[in-house]
Design a protein around this motif. Sequence first.
Motif, PDB file in Angstrom:
ATOM      1  N   ALA A 196       0.844  -1.194   0.000  1.00 41.22           N
ATOM      2  CA  ALA A 196       0.000   0.000   0.000  1.00 41.22           C
ATOM      3  C   ALA A 196       0.872   1.234   0.000  1.00 41.22           C
ATOM      4  O   ALA A 196       1.972   1.247   0.561  1.00 41.22           O
ATOM      5  CB  ALA A 196      -0.937   0.004   1.201  1.00 41.22           C
ATOM      6  N   GLY A 197       0.367   2.278  -0.658  1.00 48.49           N
ATOM      7  CA  GLY A 197       1.044   3.559  -0.616  1.00 48.49           C
ATOM      8  C   GLY A 197       0.788   4.270   0.694  1.00 48.49           C
ATOM      9  O   GLY A 197       0.042   3.789   1.552  1.00 48.49           O
ATOM     10  N   LEU A 198       1.399   5.420   0.827  1.00 52.05           N
ATOM     11  CA  LEU A 198       1.233   6.202   2.045  1.00 52.05           C
ATOM     12  C   LEU A 198      -0.103   6.933   2.034  1.00 52.05           C
ATOM     13  O   LEU A 198      -0.566   7.399   0.990  1.00 52.05           O
ATOM     14  CB  LEU A 198       2.393   7.182   2.194  1.00 52.05           C
ATOM     15  N   LYS A 199      -0.693   7.012   3.218  1.00 52.14           N
ATOM     16  CA  LYS A 199      -1.976   7.696   3.409  1.00 52.14           C
ATOM     17  C   LYS A 199      -3.059   7.137   2.468  1.00 52.14           C
ATOM     18  O   LYS A 199      -3.793   7.860   1.794  1.00 52.14           O
ATOM     19  CB  LYS A 199      -1.802   9.202   3.185  1.00 52.14           C
ATOM     20  N   THR A 200      -3.145   5.801   2.432  1.00 50.55           N
ATOM     21  CA  THR A 200      -4.164   5.141   1.624  1.00 50.55           C
ATOM     22  C   THR A 200      -4.835   4.054   2.454  1.00 50.55           C
ATOM     23  O   THR A 200      -4.338   3.654   3.506  1.00 50.55           O
ATOM     24  CB  THR A 200      -3.559   4.510   0.354  1.00 50.55           C
ATOM     25  N   MET A 201      -5.970   3.557   1.956  1.00 53.20           N
ATOM     26  CA  MET A 201      -6.696   2.482   2.616  1.00 53.20           C
ATOM     27  C   MET A 201      -6.453   1.174   1.886  1.00 53.20           C
ATOM     28  O   MET A 201      -6.440   1.131   0.651  1.00 53.20           O
ATOM     29  CB  MET A 201      -8.198   2.774   2.651  1.00 53.20           C
ATOM     30  N   VAL A 202      -6.258   0.111   2.654  1.00 52.02           N
ATOM     31  CA  VAL A 202      -6.146  -1.229   2.097  1.00 52.02           C
ATOM     32  C   VAL A 202      -7.101  -2.120   2.884  1.00 52.02           C
ATOM     33  O   VAL A 202      -7.270  -1.953   4.095  1.00 52.02           O
ATOM     34  CB  VAL A 202      -4.681  -1.747   2.173  1.00 52.02           C
ATOM     35  N   ILE A 251      -7.414  -0.948   6.676  1.00 53.66           N
ATOM     36  CA  ILE A 251      -6.172  -0.447   7.274  1.00 53.66           C
ATOM     37  C   ILE A 251      -5.798   0.863   6.595  1.00 53.66           C
ATOM     38  O   ILE A 251      -5.653   0.918   5.371  1.00 53.66           O
ATOM     39  CB  ILE A 251      -5.022  -1.464   7.123  1.00 53.66           C
ATOM     40  N   LEU A 252      -5.667   1.921   7.389  1.00 55.33           N
ATOM     41  CA  LEU A 252      -5.229   3.223   6.885  1.00 55.33           C
ATOM     42  C   LEU A 252      -3.741   3.371   7.156  1.00 55.33           C
ATOM     43  O   LEU A 252      -3.301   3.291   8.312  1.00 55.33           O
ATOM     44  CB  LEU A 252      -6.008   4.351   7.567  1.00 55.33           C
ATOM     45  N   THR A 253      -2.954   3.569   6.094  1.00 53.24           N
ATOM     46  CA  THR A 253      -1.506   3.700   6.245  1.00 53.24           C
ATOM     47  C   THR A 253      -1.151   5.113   6.723  1.00 53.24           C
ATOM     48  O   THR A 253      -1.923   6.048   6.550  1.00 53.24           O
ATOM     49  CB  THR A 253      -0.789   3.404   4.919  1.00 53.24           C
ATOM     50  N   PRO A 254       0.021   5.287   7.305  1.00 54.07           N
ATOM     51  CA  PRO A 254       0.361   6.577   7.911  1.00 54.07           C
ATOM     52  C   PRO A 254       0.721   7.643   6.885  1.00 54.07           C
ATOM     53  O   PRO A 254       0.974   7.352   5.720  1.00 54.07           O
ATOM     54  CB  PRO A 254       1.575   6.229   8.785  1.00 54.07           C
ATOM     55  N   GLU A 255       0.735   8.871   7.350  1.00 54.36           N
ATOM     56  CA  GLU A 255       1.070  10.020   6.509  1.00 54.36           C
ATOM     57  C   GLU A 255       2.516  10.435   6.766  1.00 54.36           C
ATOM     58  O   GLU A 255       2.852  10.907   7.839  1.00 54.36           O
ATOM     59  CB  GLU A 255       0.130  11.184   6.846  1.00 54.36           C
ATOM     60  N   LYS A 256       3.371  10.200   5.773  1.00 56.37           N
ATOM     61  CA  LYS A 256       4.753  10.668   5.850  1.00 56.37           C
ATOM     62  C   LYS A 256       5.255  10.903   4.434  1.00 56.37           C
ATOM     63  O   LYS A 256       4.663  10.422   3.456  1.00 56.37           O
ATOM     64  CB  LYS A 256       5.635   9.690   6.608  1.00 56.37           C
ATOM     65  N   VAL A 286       0.964  -5.540   6.127  1.00 57.72           N
ATOM     66  CA  VAL A 286       0.853  -4.448   5.157  1.00 57.72           C
ATOM     67  C   VAL A 286       2.237  -3.845   4.979  1.00 57.72           C
ATOM     68  O   VAL A 286       2.884  -3.459   5.963  1.00 57.72           O
ATOM     69  CB  VAL A 286      -0.147  -3.378   5.618  1.00 57.72           C
ATOM     70  N   ILE A 287       2.696  -3.766   3.735  1.00 56.39           N
ATOM     71  CA  ILE A 287       3.994  -3.164   3.424  1.00 56.39           C
ATOM     72  C   ILE A 287       3.742  -1.785   2.820  1.00 56.39           C
ATOM     73  O   ILE A 287       3.112  -1.660   1.764  1.00 56.39           O
ATOM     74  CB  ILE A 287       4.790  -4.047   2.444  1.00 56.39           C
ATOM     75  N   THR A 288       4.203  -0.755   3.510  1.00 57.36           N
ATOM     76  CA  THR A 288       4.002   0.614   3.043  1.00 57.36           C
ATOM     77  C   THR A 288       5.239   1.097   2.292  1.00 57.36           C
ATOM     78  O   THR A 288       6.376   0.823   2.701  1.00 57.36           O
ATOM     79  CB  THR A 288       3.719   1.552   4.227  1.00 57.36           C
ATOM     80  N   GLU A 289       5.006   1.834   1.178  1.00 51.56           N
ATOM     81  CA  GLU A 289       6.114   2.341   0.379  1.00 51.56           C
ATOM     82  C   GLU A 289       5.623   3.486  -0.499  1.00 51.56           C
ATOM     83  O   GLU A 289       4.427   3.600  -0.783  1.00 51.56           O
ATOM     84  CB  GLU A 289       6.698   1.221  -0.480  1.00 51.56           C
ATOM     85  N   GLY A 290       6.577   4.356  -0.925  1.00 52.19           N
ATOM     86  CA  GLY A 290       6.255   5.427  -1.859  1.00 52.19           C
ATOM     87  C   GLY A 290       6.436   6.811  -1.267  1.00 52.19           C
ATOM     88  O   GLY A 290       7.015   6.992  -0.197  1.00 52.19           O
ATOM     89  N   PHE A 291       5.935   7.810  -2.022  1.00 54.35           N
ATOM     90  CA  PHE A 291       5.975   9.214  -1.609  1.00 54.35           C
ATOM     91  C   PHE A 291       4.555   9.671  -1.294  1.00 54.35           C
ATOM     92  O   PHE A 291       3.583   9.138  -1.836  1.00 54.35           O
ATOM     93  CB  PHE A 291       6.545  10.094  -2.723  1.00 54.35           C
ATOM     94  N   TYR A 292       4.490  10.726  -0.492  1.00 58.74           N
ATOM     95  CA  TYR A 292       3.176  11.304  -0.219  1.00 58.74           C
ATOM     96  C   TYR A 292       3.334  12.781   0.099  1.00 58.74           C
ATOM     97  O   TYR A 292       4.146  13.160   0.948  1.00 58.74           O
ATOM     98  CB  TYR A 292       2.489  10.594   0.953  1.00 58.74           C
TER      99      TYR A 292
END
Length: 332
Positions: A196-202, A251-256, A286-292
């Motif tokens: 999942a990307g950052l600040k997204t729902m999975v 699951i809501l991923t964090p904002e960074k 959940v594996i978080t990755e990317g830019f936000y």
Amino acid sequence: MRKTILFSLGFLLLLLSSSVAIGGRGWYYWSDTAEINARVEGSIPSIKLTEWTPIDILIEDTFFINWSKLSKIRPEWYLKMFWPLNPFVPQPAQRYLGYTSLRLEAEIVDGDTRGWHVRVNPTVITETTAGMKHHVTLEVQTDDSAISSSIIAAIKCTRIDVLGGELGTTYIYIPVKAAPTNFIRMKTIGDTTKHAGLKTMVYFTLDVVNEGYYKDVFQFEAETENGLLGLFNEQAVVIKPGETKRVTLGILTPEKLFDTGTVNKINVYVRSSGNETRTLIGSLTVITEGFYISPLFGLIAGIIILLALFSFFIYLLYREREEREIYGKPIK
């Protein structure tokens, strides 16, 4: 001749007199059991998941010889010398002349044994005889691989004689059943690991099965880490025995700003109205990755850019006005 007869009668009476203090159901009685009585002290508790649950049992020795009383009435040497000559005593009499032992073994005698475990403490009771009472503990445990929600456990009691041989065996049967939430099973529809990307729902779709034997209200909880938030579409669900209910976990991923790939573990717990103990029923990843870039950050950056452009425009107007004052009005 008369003296010989009197001596023989006296010796026979001496042998027969050794039958005192052999109580219970008669001094002549014997069977192939361990000669015990047993009862559970208190109630039998429900068995909790992955925990050893103790069940207290009282064993009363009902062996046909009370060696403690007998050895007080007749000296030990006398008993061991003359009892083997007594035709009314079970032979070989040497097996019974002393304190015996009880060997204890825990078993599962009925039900599917998968996921069930039993043990007994102590495993040996030494120097016992009729009238003695002994406290033992049967411990039972179950885990999430169990198929049956109830079993019949047993303690196999074997009496060991003075010479080390087996005299008889008695089983103590104890029916046990699992606590309701011990048999909630979770099955994930699809992958248990998602990117999942950052600040997204999975979202994870979960089938929850009540493999116990109670209808109950089950409450679900998601334990997350690294700033993730978990929320079920239904926080509490009523499930009948054998019934399957489908729930969705978001699951809501964090904002960074940036993430190279962080592995986040989500544990799913359940508790019920019948058992308030929180029980783990599964784990997800959940594996978080990317830019936000946050919209608020973009709004602030836009305002700053507009202010900078406005300030630059004001600066140009101010610069042009000063040049006019210095150099005068330009000639066409």
